[in-house]
Every structure is written in structure tokens, then in C-alpha cells.
Write a protein that holds these residues in place. Structure first.
Motif, PDB file in Angstrom:
ATOM      1  N   GLU A  65     -41.036  51.359 -56.166  1.00 40.93           N
ATOM      2  CA  GLU A  65     -41.813  52.609 -56.273  1.00 40.93           C
ATOM      3  C   GLU A  65     -43.156  52.425 -55.565  1.00 40.93           C
ATOM      4  O   GLU A  65     -43.594  53.268 -54.777  1.00 40.93           O
ATOM      5  N   LYS A  68     -43.297  40.560 -69.301  1.00 41.58           N
ATOM      6  CA  LYS A  68     -43.761  41.279 -68.106  1.00 41.58           C
ATOM      7  C   LYS A  68     -44.959  40.565 -67.479  1.00 41.58           C
ATOM      8  O   LYS A  68     -45.384  40.905 -66.372  1.00 41.58           O
ATOM      9  N   ARG A 123     -43.717  48.311 -68.998  1.00 38.17           N
ATOM     10  CA  ARG A 123     -43.746  48.192 -70.450  1.00 38.17           C
ATOM     11  C   ARG A 123     -44.718  47.096 -70.884  1.00 38.17           C
ATOM     12  O   ARG A 123     -44.983  46.167 -70.129  1.00 38.17           O
ATOM     13  N   LEU A 134     -47.560  56.704 -68.077  1.00 37.33           N
ATOM     14  CA  LEU A 134     -47.789  57.540 -66.897  1.00 37.33           C
ATOM     15  C   LEU A 134     -46.508  58.310 -66.599  1.00 37.33           C
ATOM     16  O   LEU A 134     -45.449  57.697 -66.440  1.00 37.33           O
TER      17      LEU A 134
HETATM   18  N1  UDP Z   1     -42.553  53.719 -66.069  1.00 33.84           N
HETATM   19  C1  UDP Z   1     -43.068  55.005 -66.162  1.00 33.84           C
HETATM   20  N2  UDP Z   1     -44.244  55.182 -66.813  1.00 33.84           N
HETATM   21  C2  UDP Z   1     -44.936  54.167 -67.358  1.00 33.84           C
HETATM   22  C3  UDP Z   1     -44.418  52.861 -67.250  1.00 33.84           C
HETATM   23  C4  UDP Z   1     -43.212  52.677 -66.604  1.00 33.84           C
HETATM   24  O1  UDP Z   1     -42.474  55.971 -65.671  1.00 33.84           O
HETATM   25  O2  UDP Z   1     -46.002  54.408 -67.926  1.00 33.84           O
HETATM   26  C5  UDP Z   1     -41.294  53.528 -65.332  1.00 33.84           C
HETATM   27  C6  UDP Z   1     -41.521  52.886 -63.977  1.00 33.84           C
HETATM   28  O3  UDP Z   1     -42.000  53.836 -63.056  1.00 33.84           O
HETATM   29  C7  UDP Z   1     -40.139  52.327 -63.647  1.00 33.84           C
HETATM   30  C8  UDP Z   1     -39.611  51.949 -65.035  1.00 33.84           C
HETATM   31  O4  UDP Z   1     -40.421  52.633 -66.004  1.00 33.84           O
HETATM   32  O5  UDP Z   1     -39.327  53.322 -63.061  1.00 33.84           O
HETATM   33  C9  UDP Z   1     -39.693  50.455 -65.273  1.00 33.84           C
HETATM   34  O6  UDP Z   1     -38.654  49.829 -64.588  1.00 33.84           O
HETATM   35  P1  UDP Z   1     -38.670  48.298 -64.151  1.00 33.84           P
HETATM   36  O7  UDP Z   1     -37.336  48.016 -63.525  1.00 33.84           O
HETATM   37  O8  UDP Z   1     -39.860  48.020 -63.293  1.00 33.84           O
HETATM   38  O9  UDP Z   1     -38.868  47.480 -65.499  1.00 33.84           O
HETATM   39  P2  UDP Z   1     -38.008  47.423 -66.878  1.00 33.84           P
HETATM   40  O10 UDP Z   1     -38.627  48.408 -67.794  1.00 33.84           O
HETATM   41  O11 UDP Z   1     -36.580  47.745 -66.541  1.00 33.84           O
HETATM   42  O12 UDP Z   1     -38.179  46.023 -67.358  1.00 33.84           O
END
Ligand code: UDP
Length: 422
Positions: A327, A237, A232, A297
């Protein structure tokens, strides 16, 4: 018998809708967690209903994901996006609607697994009214968050009190890392039962694409050095740290350095504003030519990005777990992350990646350069990262640990009921 105890359970995620697109401001790890845990539990035979609130009037009430797993939306406040700090006042309506749904559908949930403090409040009410068992995952702790923010929102007092109450009264708290458990104990309460069950990832989806396939698909040259961020657009972040670190890289001007910053944003909203700010820094440091912003994405394209990258960077100021890390690791990509929270659990320094103090752009620059200038070592880290994820962080493994926990709690109730009846 454990198998007879597999029954209807509710996963509650008031503000993190498990059925919507991921990668936008309020849609991230929690949405992925609830959806993946729900689907994996259903594969194990549980009947899983995942409850969230309507955040638009165009959404359907029920989304069926698989045979035994669905998302159910309830009205709680206006059917529009409400920032999470403003949702609390609508929670009594959410509780009412959930009870009404059970009456109308004839389903009774004996166990609810709540996510984030807002849902924990809902779970505590259901426990009082209906006597359900409550399992809770925090996803983020107010006590940690408010240490690192300058303006503390009005809702903070309520949040801190609720987080303490659920730790002390919930039937079980799930910490996703030993570090998170430690924070609960030192910052929230010494009372309450905590189990450590990590977050997971889909190890088949993440890991089936090779570096070459990833680069071919995305049109990236074989000899480019690719630094990837996925997540995000939120100040916490730490994307700024990543950009400034690459700006300082010793490899700048000598190698074809590329930065990819993936994640969705909405113009004028807080994520859009953060993206503009980051683009401004990219411009100021003269990195425009080497930086791309592919936007949100989706799950199908993500494995290609991770596989194509030489290093994935997770520069968060704080991270309770950090799904992006595992991931990337599942895709055999080393991760340079902040030395905080769950990242200290998932990343093993110099074995699967490197850890740096948060906000320290010099340390991040050195760590990124160390990996980029030694590709063979980078590959070795990536292979070890994959092994670590296979061993510890698959969704199916996570769901079976959760399922066992639920069964044990429900068995306790069954024994309790028998005793009462006897
Ligand atoms: N994510 C995604 N597409 C994007 C950006 C983020 O699918 O363009 C997904 C990413 O693959 C992960 C989640 O959003 O599964 C983010 O989780 P994370 O625990 O890293 O961070 P949070 O959003 O909980 O702070």
C-alpha cells in the motif's frame, strides 16, 4: 469452456470477517485479502459468497457488497468475539451451518477457498462430505510463528497437524510469496501442490494523492521528516523497534522529525495493552512531542498518510506477506522493512526501500536516516516502488490469476464427471 465454469464459489474466513472494520487486533490483512479478492472475482463474473462467523449479536446475517459478492455470517459458538486460538471447538457447528445454508438456499459450491488454518479444517470437512475442490491460503504458518514465541498455546499441536494435512490434501495451496512457499516446503511438508499468487492492493485508491496533498490534508509542514507505521498493535509487529530506532536517529534535534503510529486498539484488550506499552516507551525515550497516535485509519484517509510520509516502516518480527508494504509502495513511499518472509519479496533493497534484520533498532535507525537525509533518493525509491506494485500487485491481477486457477480445477472436475458418466 472456461467461461461456463464461472459459478458459485465460497471464500471461507471463519475468524477474519471480510465485512468489518479493519485495523483492530484480529482484523488485518486477512480480512482485506478476502474482501478484495471476493469483490475482484465478482467483477470477473464469479458468484462469490464469503463465509465467516458471527462475532456479535448485532451483526446482520448477510452483507451485500456488490452485485455478485456478499458476506454471510454463520453461528459458530457464542455470537461474541472469541480469540482465534479458542475458535477450533466451534468449527463442527460452522460446517453444519454451511451445509444447512446450501440446502436452504439451493446453492451448491463446487469450490471453496479457505483462509487461515481454522478455515482449512472446515474446507477439509466439506471436501470429505461434499467432494468440493479446496484452495487454501495460510496467511500465517504455525511452524514459523511458534519458532518466535515464548509461550506456545495449547492449540499448537492441532494447528500444526491441520496445516500439514491441508498442504498434502488440498487441491491447491496459494503461497503469497516465494519465501512462504519455501517455508511450507522446509517446515510443513514436501507433499502437495503449491502455486505462488501474491496479495494485491487497490492501485487506484493507493497512489492518487500527492505528497503535498497528503501533508495539507493532515496539517503536516512541508519540511517535516515523517516516519509512518500502519497496522495492528501486536508485539510481533515490532513497533517497539521502530520507536527505539527513531529514538537513536542522527537527525533527532536537527530536523523536525515526526512519528505517526496508526492502528486501532481497544482499552484493556491485547491491542490496547500493546498500545499502552508503546506509549510508555515513547515517553521513556522523550519522543512524546514528536509522536502521534491517530488511532484506526479508514480506507479513505489511509492514502493521505502514506503519501505524506517520507518513509513507511514495517518492523515485523515475521510477515508472511505484509499488505501495508505494498500500500505504501503504491503511494510512492519507500519502505524500510524487516528482512523476513514476504517483505523480502515485496521490497527490493536500495531500489524500492531497505531491509534490516528484525528487532535490530540500530540497523533500522541507519536505514531510516539514510532515506530521510537524502530526499531525492527517497523519491526515486518511491517511484520505483510504485512501478513494482503496478506490475505485480494489483487486486485485479491477483484475482484473475486466482480465477484461472479455480477454472482449471473445476474443469478437471467436469472432465472427471464426464468420464464417470461415460
Ligand atoms: N489497516 C487499516 N487501518 C489501520 C491499520 C491497518 O486499514 O488503522 C489495514 C492496512 O491498510 C492493511 C491491513 O490492515 O491493509 C494490515 O495488513 P498486513 O498484511 O499489513 O498485516 P496483518 O494485519 O495481516 O498482520
Amino acid at each position: 469452456m472456461v467461461s461456463t465454469i464461472k459459478q458459485h464459489i465460497a471464500l471461507i474466513s471463519v475468524h477474519g470477517d471480510p465485512a468489518i472494520e479493519i485495523g483492530k487486533e484480529e482484523a488485518g490483512g486477512q480480512n482485506v485479502y478476502v474482501r478484495q479478492v471476493g469483490e475482484a472475482l465478482a467483477r470477473l463474473g464469479w458468484h462469490v459468497d464469503m463465509f465467516t462467523r458471527f462475532s456479535s449479536s448485532e451483526q446482520s446475517t448477510i452483507v451485500q457488497h456488490s452485485h455478485n459478492c456478499r458476506t454471510i455470517r454463520l453461528q459458530a459458538g457464542p455470537k461474541e468475539f472469541v480469540p482465534r486460538d479458542n475458535i477450533f471447538e466451534y468449527l463442527p457447528e460452522f460446517v453444519e451451518q454451511l451445509i444447512k445454508f446450501q440446502k436452504q438456499s439451493g446453492i451448491t459450491y463446487r469450490l471453496v477457498h479457505t483462509n487461515y488454518w481454522l478455515s482449512s479444517w472446515v474446507g477439509m470437512q466439506l471436501k470429505k462430505i461434499q467432494g468440493v475442490k479446496q484452495v487454501h491460503t495460510y496467511h500465517s504458518l504455525g511452524a514459523v510463528k511458534y519458532k518466535s514465541v515464548t509461550t506456545i498455546p495449547m492449540i499448537a499441536t492441532m494447528r500444526l497437524a491441520t496445516e500439514k494435512a491441508v498442504l498434502e490434501t488440498g487441491d491447491r495451496i496459494v503461497a503469497t510469496s516465494p519465501q512462504e512457499k519455501e517455508h511450507m516446503r522446509s517446515l510443513v511438508s514436501s507433499k502437495g501442490k503449491i502455486d505462488i499468487i501474491p496479495c494485491g492492493t487497490n492501485i487506484d485508491r493507493f497512489g492518487r494523492v500527492s505528497r503535498e496533498e497528503g501533508r495539507q490534508k493532515l496539517g503536516i509542514k512541508p519540511d517535516s521528516k515523517v516516519v509512518l507505521y500502519v497496522g495492528r498493535f501486536d508485539r510481533r509487529k515490532g513497533i517497539e523497534t521502530l520507536v527505539r530506532a527513531v529514538g537513536r536517529s542522527q537527525l533527532r534535534g536537527k530536523e523536525d522529525l515526526q512519528i505517526i503510529i496508526g492502528g486501532g486498539s481497544r482499552p484493556g484488550e491485547s491491542d490496547g495493552i500493546e498500545r499502552d506499552r508503546i506509549e510508555g516507551i515513547v515517553e521513556e525515550l522523550g519522543l512524546r512531542e514528536m509522536t502521534t497516535f491517530p488511532g484506526r485509519l479508514d480506507r479513505d484517509i489511509l492514502p493521505f498518510y502514506y503519501a505524506a510520509a517520507d518513509v513507511t516502516v514495517v518492523p515485523s518480527h515475521y510477515e508472511p506477506f505484509g499488505l501495508v508494504t505494498i500500500e505504501a509502495m503504491a503511494c510512492r513511499t519507500p519502505v524500510v522493512g524487516s528482512d523476513v518472509g514476504g517483505l523480502q519479496f515485496t521490497i527490493v533493497p536500495a531500489e524500492t526501500g531497505l531491509l534490516c534484520p528484525p528487532l535490530d533498532e540500530v540497523a533500522f535507525a541507519n536505514a531510516i536516516d539514510r532515506i530521510l537525509s537524502n530526499p531525492e533518493w527517497g523519491q526515486k525509491l518511491g517511484q520505483a516502488a510504485r512501478k513494482r506494485v503496478e506490475k505485480m500487485f494489483s487486486w485485479d491481477g491477483v484475482a484473475s490469476q486466482l480465477g484461472e486457477l479455480y477454472s482449471n480445477l473445476l474443469q478437471q472436475t467436469a472432465v472427471g464427471l464426464q468420464k464417470v458418466g461415460a
